[in-house]
Design a protein around this motif. Structure first.
Motif, PDB file in Angstrom:
ATOM      1  N   THR A 708       2.881  47.151 -29.021  1.00  0.00           N
ATOM      2  CA  THR A 708       2.613  48.148 -30.054  1.00  0.00           C
ATOM      3  C   THR A 708       1.186  48.073 -30.572  1.00  0.00           C
ATOM      4  O   THR A 708       0.493  49.098 -30.674  1.00  0.00           O
ATOM      5  CB  THR A 708       3.605  47.966 -31.212  1.00  0.00           C
ATOM      6  OG1 THR A 708       4.933  48.144 -30.709  1.00  0.00           O
ATOM      7  CG2 THR A 708       3.345  48.963 -32.314  1.00  0.00           C
ATOM      8  N   LEU A 752      10.019  54.334 -29.661  1.00  0.00           N
ATOM      9  CA  LEU A 752      11.442  54.093 -29.899  1.00  0.00           C
ATOM     10  C   LEU A 752      12.184  53.621 -28.657  1.00  0.00           C
ATOM     11  O   LEU A 752      13.387  53.356 -28.730  1.00  0.00           O
ATOM     12  CB  LEU A 752      12.106  55.374 -30.428  1.00  0.00           C
ATOM     13  CG  LEU A 752      11.613  55.875 -31.783  1.00  0.00           C
ATOM     14  CD1 LEU A 752      12.204  57.238 -32.095  1.00  0.00           C
ATOM     15  CD2 LEU A 752      11.962  54.871 -32.876  1.00  0.00           C
ATOM     16  N   PRO A 765      14.528  50.376 -28.737  1.00  0.00           N
ATOM     17  CA  PRO A 765      13.180  49.945 -29.114  1.00  0.00           C
ATOM     18  C   PRO A 765      12.838  48.603 -28.474  1.00  0.00           C
ATOM     19  O   PRO A 765      13.631  47.656 -28.535  1.00  0.00           O
ATOM     20  CB  PRO A 765      13.255  49.832 -30.640  1.00  0.00           C
ATOM     21  CG  PRO A 765      14.375  50.741 -31.034  1.00  0.00           C
ATOM     22  CD  PRO A 765      15.367  50.654 -29.924  1.00  0.00           C
ATOM     23  N   LEU A 769      12.991  46.957 -34.732  1.00  0.00           N
ATOM     24  CA  LEU A 769      12.560  48.133 -35.484  1.00  0.00           C
ATOM     25  C   LEU A 769      12.677  47.846 -36.977  1.00  0.00           C
ATOM     26  O   LEU A 769      13.763  47.515 -37.466  1.00  0.00           O
ATOM     27  CB  LEU A 769      13.429  49.335 -35.104  1.00  0.00           C
ATOM     28  CG  LEU A 769      12.871  50.719 -35.398  1.00  0.00           C
ATOM     29  CD1 LEU A 769      11.626  50.980 -34.564  1.00  0.00           C
ATOM     30  CD2 LEU A 769      13.933  51.782 -35.085  1.00  0.00           C
TER      31      LEU A 769
END
Length: 843
Positions: A708, A752, A765, A769
């Motif tokens: 991420t 997601l 995910p 999350l």
């Protein structure tokens, strides 16, 4: 004292938010309040007609008439004007002849597709003037997202205790049939009920000409007045200043003068109309709210054809370094140069027969169109993703207006690239669509299938695939259909099957299935030189069309394997067992071959075979070397390569290719300290450069892999540098407004871990999350995922009819879960191996 100023690079208007509908042509609104890049007349460079000849800011502009009690009136131009020609005054500057006319001093702009909000200020003027400029954009609703319509919603609010009369004035230039010298101006005043407008057209035109048509400027206010047919500043500007409200007057015939040679009346060089809405502001806080609608109707949109489209590098020998003799050619290239251009038209002409009808619809449906457009915008930004990620993804939607064809003949596609003076390649360029088409697939699946139908229609008999459609629904360009690019068969198969499976329409899947099998069979029959059941690269023959690859190239092979994998899903649903039995071993063998021949312990190298002329060429580290593995995640396909190796490769790409001061370079080689060496005859450096579409697609792949922070580093770099450059709405590659960066639309779902295959929806995910909310994009539908300490809710907000084939939803999220707004009746099912919740739809 010397004049001292400070100007920031981003302040020079270089791009703007587009107004108009998908495939309708339109124009941009820019931060100086002016309008640019007009294309609604079927004109080049987007369409086939002659270029728009007039200063772009003269086509449409707004003024404010204001008179405070016990003061003289004045006019305020709602622009930061250029040095010449402001407010249509082309021979004299208003500073010299009209001291009572002045432009605003400050414009504060907040633009987020599809809305541009402008706040105008003038020193000493105790009014707050705001404008929202927008056109409808409603996912899943093609008609209302393809309206030839722009809306301008004004509010003028008093900040003074003194009463004031005000009037918002919209000025439109009659440019209809601008290339037809025998035309005459024809402006028509229309008033009935609350509708008040002006239809701008021309007489003596050629009925079939591109520029023949009309515009309609209108408001829903019976108090509106109009002054038609002015050109010279006198007496129009004096009357506009002295008479309140704007006088009803029509001098259109005065703009048609006798031809000295024939005596026939002909249009003068210029003709304008003004539509005004008056209001009284009696006290501080009082406001005038009014909304203008500009509709247009130019039905004669003709195919462009091979001779007007800038070809891709492999399709055109005109680029430096290309050998004309070596270029693949069609048997009938250059044939029938005198063939009449087919009339493609516009889809909007199926719903409307005039610009007035468009404007009436826009005003009548204004509240609904705005509410539905705003609902999607609100849902998209109602997300815990970083603001810069959402902004960057959102900004790419602009290309669906600047660069699309949507015709009455059911031809839809995004133009590969577009500059203010030239288009690049055609629409629906297959290798570029592999990145950018995801936006169409998710937001307008009906248009996605139109593009697939084009590719299928123009597939060669041997199964090879067209590179680009030259904006002609009837004929394929021989040079674009040469089939040389080896990545395209797999790309066509993947995108065609994605469209079919996401549609939930078995009949459509059955229709395209033979073409899918032909494309795959072509590769194994014609392009597999060594019999390893994989496409074999033999030089320059893919989307990276200026450095060669040989043998197994992960970029090409990973897409091929993703296509085969998805085809196996389709074959199972269709019951084509014999095809599955034939191709399943190819998939398993291909995965093993890809890893064995190109994995070097850190990344999948550019290709498997070195060449004596470039012994290290095969060692390149391509940013999207395993693109097929990432794209397969969209549909829940098995990994193309070992996941641990995929993550290692992604991290190596970041290490070798990412330069914080530049972005993510396409390809680097071990030992590159600054720039990789570029051949002298290279037509453009594709290795050391950063392609936004590749970067944003790579970011989505990083998100799917759970990287991420790394994904957001890439997106932030793209976002910040385009803000700094002042081209936030105009990403460059092979031309501007480039198609590839629409790959950004994969990002929200990638975060997601979302996959959807037309029957099963899965959210998994890759990282835990946190509590928050995120927009979920599904084909023709959208919703919000909520995570709170109490559990998880997946709420569908729009597009339930698009999910008729959905049968199961799996949420890999711990805690209680529920679905809201999904079509049909849903029941919780045993979770099985799922670490969350499973729901099944009851028949």
């Amino acid at each position: 004292m010397p004049l001292q100023t400070i100007m920031h690079r981003s302040q020079l208007p270089r791009s703007g938010l587009a107004l108009g509908g998908i495939g309708t042509g339109g124009f941009e609104i820019r931060q100086d309040g002016g309008f640019a890049n007009w294309s609604l007349f079927n004109n080049a460079p987007l369409f086939a007609g002659p270029p728009f000849p007039h200063p772009p800011k003269s086509m449409l502009f707004f003024k404010l008439w204001v008179r405070f009690e016990n003061e003289h009136p004045r006019l305020v131009l709602l622009q930061i004007e250029d040095s010449h020609g402001a407010a249509s005054l082309e021979n004299h500057e208003y500073h010299y002849i009209f001291p009572w006319l002045s432009a605003v001093d400050v414009i504060r702009t907040s633009a987020s597709f599809p809305f541009a909000d402008l706040d105008f200020e003038q020193d000493g003027l105790p009014l707050r003037v705001t404008l929202r400029a927008w056109s409808p954009f409603i996912p899943g609703n093609v008609k209302d997202s393809a309206l030839p319509l722009a809306c301008f919603d004004f509010e003028v609010r008093s900040t003074s205790s003194r009463p004031a009369d005000v009037q918002v004035l919209a000025v439109l230039r009659n440019s209809v049939a601008y290339d037809q010298p025998e035309r005459t101006y024809a402006n028509r005043r229309v008033r009935d009920g609350v509708f008040s407008g002006v239809v701008v057209s021309a007489g003596g035109t050629r009925p079939a000409a591109c520029t023949t048509g009309e515009l309609c400027l209108a408001v829903a206010d019976p108090a509106a007045t109009a002054y038609l047919g002015w050109e010279h500043p006198h007496p129009y500007y004096e009357r506009c200043l002295r008479e309140y409200p704007l006088p009803e007057y029509d001098d259109t015939e005065g703009r048609n003068s006798p031809d000295p040679a024939t005596g026939a009346r002909r249009a003068d060089p210029r003709c304008f109309v003004t539509l005004g809405v008056p209001g009284r502001l009696s006290a501080r806080g009082d406001s005038l709210r009014t909304g203008f609608a500009l509709g247009w109707y130019f039905p004669n949109n003709y195919a462009r054809g091979d001779d007007e489209i800038g070809a891709g590098y492999l399709e055109d020998a005109g680029f430096p370094g290309r050998d004309e003799a070596a270029r693949p050619r069609g048997d009938d290239e250059g044939a029938a140069p005198g063939r009449a251009r087919p009339l493609e038209g516009h889809l909007y002409s199926e719903f409307f027969d005039s610009a007035e009808a468009v404007a009436r619809y826009g005003l009548r449906e204004h509240a609904r169109l705005h509410a539905e457009s705003e609902a999607f915008h609100r849902a998209f930004f109602d997300s815990s993703l970083p603001a810069f990620v959402l902004d960057q993804v959102n900004s790419q939607l602009n290309t669906l207006r600047t660069s699309t064809w949507l015709t009455k003949t059911r031809m839809f596609g995004v133009l590969e690239g577009l500059s203010p003076v030239k288009s690049f390649a055609g629409i629906a360029t297959t290798d570029v669509a592999m990145y950018g088409q995801i936006a169409v697939s998710l937001l307008f699946p009906a248009l996605d299938r139109m593009t697939v139908d084009l590719w299928t229609k123009f597939q060669n008999p041997d199964g090879s695939v067209i590179h680009s459609v030259v904006c002609d629904s009837t004929t394929a360009s021989p040079r674009e259909a040469n089939g040389h690019r080896l990545d395209m068969p797999g790309q066509y198969v993947f995108m065609a099957l994605r469209a079919a499976l996401w549609s939930g329409d078995r009949a459509y899947l059955e229709k395209i299935w033979p073409a899918v099998k032909r494309a795959l069979a072509y590769v194994l029959r014609e392009r597999d030189a060594n019999g390893d059941r994989l496409p074999d690269m033999e030089g320059i023959m893919c989307s990276y069309d200026n450095f060669p690859m040989y043998g197994v190239a992960p970029y090409v092979v990973s897409q091929w394997l993703a296509a085969v994998s998805l085809a196996l899903v389709a074959a199972r649903r269709l019951g084509d067992e014999s095809w599955s039995n034939e191709y399943l071993p190819h998939l398993e063998q291909g995965r093993a071959t890809l890893e064995r021949t190109t994995w070097n312990g850190r990344y999948f190298q550019l290709c498997s075979e070195p060449r004596a002329t470039d012994p290290a060429g095969h060692l390149g580290c391509l940013a999207d070397q395993i693109i097929g593995d990432g794209l397969g995640r969209q549909l829940g396909l098995p990994p193309v390569v070992d996941p641990s190796k995929a993550e290692t490769a992604l991290r190596t790409v970041l290490e070798l290719n990412y330069k914080p001061d530049q972005g993510l370079r396409n390809c680097q080689w071990p030992g590159d300290a600054f720039l990789h060496e570029v051949a002298a005859d290279c037509w453009v450096d594709q290795a050391n450069t950063c392609w936004t579409g590749v970067e944003l697609n790579f970011a989505a792949q990083l998100y799917y892999a759970g990287l991420t922070a790394e994904a957001e580093t890439i997106v932030r770099n793209v976002d910040e540098r385009h803000r700094r450059w002042g081209i936030y709405w105009d990403h460059q590659e092979f031309g501007g407004h480039y198609f590839r960066p629409l790959s950004a639309l994969a990002i929200p779902n990638a975060f997601l871990g979302l996959s959807y295959d037309g029957e099963s929806l899965r959210l998994a995910p890759p990282r835990p999350l946190p509590n928050g909310r995120w927009c979920v994009l599904l084909p023709g539908a959208y919703g919000t995922l909520f995570r709170t300490p109490e559990g998880v809710r997946l709420r569908l907000l729009s597009g339930a009819d698009s999910l008729r084939s959905l049968r199961s939803v799996v949420l890999h999220l711990p805690g209680s879960a529920r679905l809201e707004g999904f079509p049909g009746k849903w029941v919780a099912a045993p979770a099985g191996d799922c670490d969350g919740a499973r729901f099944l739809r009851q028949e």
